[in-house]
Design a protein around this motif. Structure first.
Motif, PDB file in Angstrom:
ATOM      1  N   LYS A 105      44.004  31.935  48.477  1.00 11.26           N
ATOM      2  CA  LYS A 105      43.458  32.156  47.130  1.00 11.26           C
ATOM      3  C   LYS A 105      44.625  32.350  46.161  1.00 11.26           C
ATOM      4  CE  LYS A 105      42.603  37.049  48.220  1.00 11.26           C
ATOM      5  NZ  LYS A 105      43.877  37.576  47.944  1.00 11.26           N
TER       6      LYS A 105
ATOM      7  N   ASP B  95      47.801  39.300  44.637  1.00  5.95           N
ATOM      8  CA  ASP B  95      46.581  38.569  44.254  1.00  5.95           C
ATOM      9  C   ASP B  95      46.661  38.123  42.783  1.00  5.95           C
ATOM     10  OD1 ASP B  95      43.966  37.574  44.334  1.00  5.95           O
ATOM     11  OD2 ASP B  95      43.246  39.419  43.388  1.00  5.95           O
TER      12      ASP B  95
ATOM     13  N   SER C  47      43.864  36.186  41.500  1.00  5.79           N
ATOM     14  CA  SER C  47      42.531  35.621  41.216  1.00  5.79           C
ATOM     15  C   SER C  47      42.133  35.870  39.770  1.00  5.79           C
ATOM     16  CB  SER C  47      41.478  36.245  42.135  1.00  5.79           C
ATOM     17  OG  SER C  47      41.899  36.133  43.469  1.00  5.79           O
TER      18      SER C  47
END
Ligand code: SF4
Lengths: 82, 614
Positions: free
Chosen positions: B127, B142, B144
């Motif tokens: 991701k 992360d 996202s």
């Protein structure tokens, strides 16, 4: 009359982008510009690019390049980029 | 004594690369020795070595198997003038060959301060992620919540998250995420490692950004000598009428009038080389109307960058000469405000401006010739020359791959090919050409045809001798061996300057010996100018080998669009000229020591010490 286009810092000195000057050669033209516009000669001291109808005078006859009515001369102080 | 000498094994370079595998999250620091640096110098040099050594050149550029190398050079992060550059090197999804996109700003120097000569990014994250580097501390975080965000929004969000003012960030915008073939890697807001889709490769790895802060000082072999050398070179640049005069005053767009008056300012997709409204979009006009100050990159005494202010978008950086032209004359657009706004939009979306403009110009010519029809466009603006509506509408659409934008996102060549007319794409190896019509500078045309990354000007800037007179004036229509030799020197020297981590604009003012002086003092070497140029030649040949392995067919790929070979320039000082490529190319191959069919023979490879890659 020869049509003279000036660029970059030269515009401030002449007050105009396009001038009309009677001259029989590039050398004569420069002399006239030097005497008419204070600072013009100084601005070209470290080099210049002069084109007659878009062709660099280095590949014509340099300052001896003859000028005729209707010729267009472009004058630049040293400049570059990329 | 020897203990102290051992403490630092190398100067300029750290001898360390960071290897980040995004598939499994593994982060490693890998060391290399000085022998390798002596062969490849750094950055663009080491990167092609690593790629040839580790990667199959036939990999799909957007697959996890492709590697993305982000690397400053040995002089990046030092006080050498313009020492803030870095390169992004990878296999291009746009051309299918090598690309080495170069950028300034401050990111490259900061990566050096963190103690690395570069980052090799491998694999693909599951991701969206970003990499945060603070000296030895490297985290994959992360991202996202950042996916889909514009460049400025992403920078701001990461800054907030990490809470450090020192942070420098290289990142992609929505265009990179959406794998637009010509997406850029951006840094410091408006600086771009632009060409040939490096941003798409980053996007294919689900990597949104690399944020870095460092606290180290780049080690210099002979500090005193280095300082004296640097001072001398800075003075040379300050005293040069271009580097110390025209460039800081008017920016690179000072070229608009120069190139136009010389009759090679490409207009309406290179249909002619004279643009009737050039002055309105020149550096002079920009300085008079919108400029508020100039903006230097790290350690740069030149400062060619522009900071402009517009009532509509406020303060922005750019556009440079290339962008001004690509989003202006090449589309028949003369309104400077629209051009500046479009340039800002490209920066925010993370797009290469040259390819964006080149692709839109192709669309406009396809529309003019009746291949793209109004019904293909529906309610969207028609691709009419000079239609400023095209800019905002299609740039946004192509970055998001929406509607007709999806076709544009593939670049001009694939677009024209889909209509059965690839000849309307003004590109080489599918990379859109920059702002010089080669019919007005034939050596530059040979440069386009032979450039390792395709239609690029900066890695073989023959405009310097052919138009500007640096290092001396050459006739733009001379195609003698002297011209071909000059091109080869320019290609090798550019490779060297990229590998050193400096800006190519230093060539206005500095010569090959000057680079030698700075490198020797910084690295503690005793190389001659020829030794350094040999490194440049090695890099050029190694990149050529990569391309040949990737499937380059010289007979088909080392060429120019038909327009330049067959359609004489219609007007202006170059009226009647085409590029006599056929007469130059065989001599180029021969002078490079290559075979008649453009291959690097084993003897040449051996001479350069790269026979293992043949
Ligand atoms: S000359 Fe321009 S592009 Fe090069 S480092 Fe300086 S400001 Fe950046």
């Amino acid at each position: 009359m020869v049509k003279v286009k000036v660029f970059a810092t030269l515009i401030k000195l002449t007050g105009r982008k396009i001038l009309e000057v009677p001259a029989g050669s590039v050398g004569e033209l420069l002399e006239k510009l030097y005497s008419t516009y204070p600072g013009f000669e100084e601005e070209l001291k470290r080099g210049f690019m002069i084109l007659v109808n878009g062709r660099n005078i280095e590949h014509l006859q340099g300052l001896q390049t003859p000028l005729r009515e209707e010729d267009i001369v472009s004058i630049f102080p040293p400049a570059g980029g990329g | 004594m020897s203990i102290f000498i051992l403490a630092i094994s190398m100067y300029g370079n750290w001898g360390k690369f960071l290897r980040v595998n995004l598939s499994n999250g593994e982060v490693k620091v890998e060391e290399y020795n000085e022998e390798l640096a002596k062969k490849w110098l750094g950055s663009r040099g080491l990167a092609i070595y690593f790629l040839l050594k580790e990667m199959d050149p036939t990999v799909d550029p957007l697959s996890p198997e492709n590697k993305l190398i982000i690397t400053p050079g040995p002089l990046s992060g030092t006080s050498a003038p313009t020492g803030g550059r870095y390169n992004v090197i990878t296999k291009s999804p746009h051309t299918g060959f090598i690309t080495m996109a170069n950028s300034g700003g401050y990111f490259g120097a900061e990566l050096k301060f963190a103690g690395y000569d570069g980052i090799i990014v491998e694999g693909k994250a599951e991701k969206p992620v970003y990499i945060y580097i603070k000296d030895e501390n490297v985290e994959i975080r992360d991202a996202s919540h950042l996916w889909g965000k514009l460049v400025s929004e992403t920078e701001e969000a990461i800054r907030k998250e990490i809470g450090s003012k020192k942070l420098r960030i290289a990142l992609i915008g929505p265009a990179g995420e959406n794998l637009v073939k010509f997406a850029a890697v951006m840094n410091d807001g408006h600086r771009a490692a632009g060409r040939a889709g490096v941003g798409a490769v980053m996007g294919s790895k689900n990597l949104k950004a690399i944020a870095v802060e460092g606290s180290k000082t780049v080690p210099i072999a002979d500090k005193q000598k280095f300082m004296l050398t640097i001072r001398e070179k800075i003075n040379k640049l300050r005293n040069d009428p271009v580097a110390g005069g025209g460039l800081p005053k008017y920016g690179t767009a000072v070229l608009v009038n120069i190139i136009n008056e010389n009759g090679l300012y490409p207009t309406r997709n290179f249909q002619t080389g004279v643009y009737e409204h050039a002055y309105e979009q020149s550096g002079e006009a920009m300085a008079a109307k919108y400029l508020i100050r100039n903006q230097p990159c790290y350690a740069c005494p030149i400062g060619c960058g522009r900071v402009n202010k517009l009532p509509t978008i406020g303060v922005t950086e750019g556009p440079e000469y290339e962008s001004t032209w690509a989003l202006g004359a090449n589309l028949g657009i003369n309104d400077l405000a629209s051009i500046i706004e479009a340039n800002h939009l490209c920066d925010e979306l993370g797009l290469d401006t040259i390819s964006t403009g080149g692709t839109l110009a192709t669309a406009m010519e396809l529309y003019e010739k009746g291949f793209i029809k109004d019904e293909d466009l529906g309610e969207a603006p028609p691709f009419r020359w000079g239609n400023t509506e095209v800019l905002h509408y299609y740039i946004t659409k192509l970055a998001k791959r929406e509607g007709f934008g999806d076709k544009l996102a593939e670049g001009g060549y694939r677009l024209a090919e889909s209509y059965g007319h690839p000849e309307y794409s003004m590109s080489v190896k599918k990379l859109e050409l920059p702002a010089y019509d080669p019919r007005g500078a034939e050596g530059h045309g040979l440069g386009y045809a032979t450039n390792n990354r395709g239609g690029c000007h900066i890695k073989n800037y023959m405009i310097s001798p052919e138009i500007l007179g640096y290092p001396y004036k050459m006739d733009p229509h001379d195609i003698s061996d002297d011209k071909v030799k000059m091109l080869i020197i320019f290609q090798d020297l550019s490779a060297l300057i990229d590998a050193a981590g400096l800006c190519l604009f230093t060539t206005f003012g500095l010569g090959a010996d000057d680079y030698r002086d700075m490198l020797n003092a910084a690295l503690g070497w005793d190389f001659s100018t020829e030794d350094y140029l040999k490194i440049g030649e090695r890099i050029w040949n190694a990149e050529r080998l990569f391309n040949l392995k990737a499937g380059l067919d010289p007979a088909k790929d080392d060429t120019l669009p038909k327009r330049f070979l067959e359609e004489p320039m219609p007007e202006g000082p170059n009226k009647g000229y085409v590029v006599r490529l056929k007469e130059m190319l065989p001599r180029y191959y021969a002078l490079r020591g290559w075979t008649e069919d453009g291959k690097v023979p084993p003897e040449k490879a051996k001479e350069l010490g790269i026979e293992e890659f043949v």
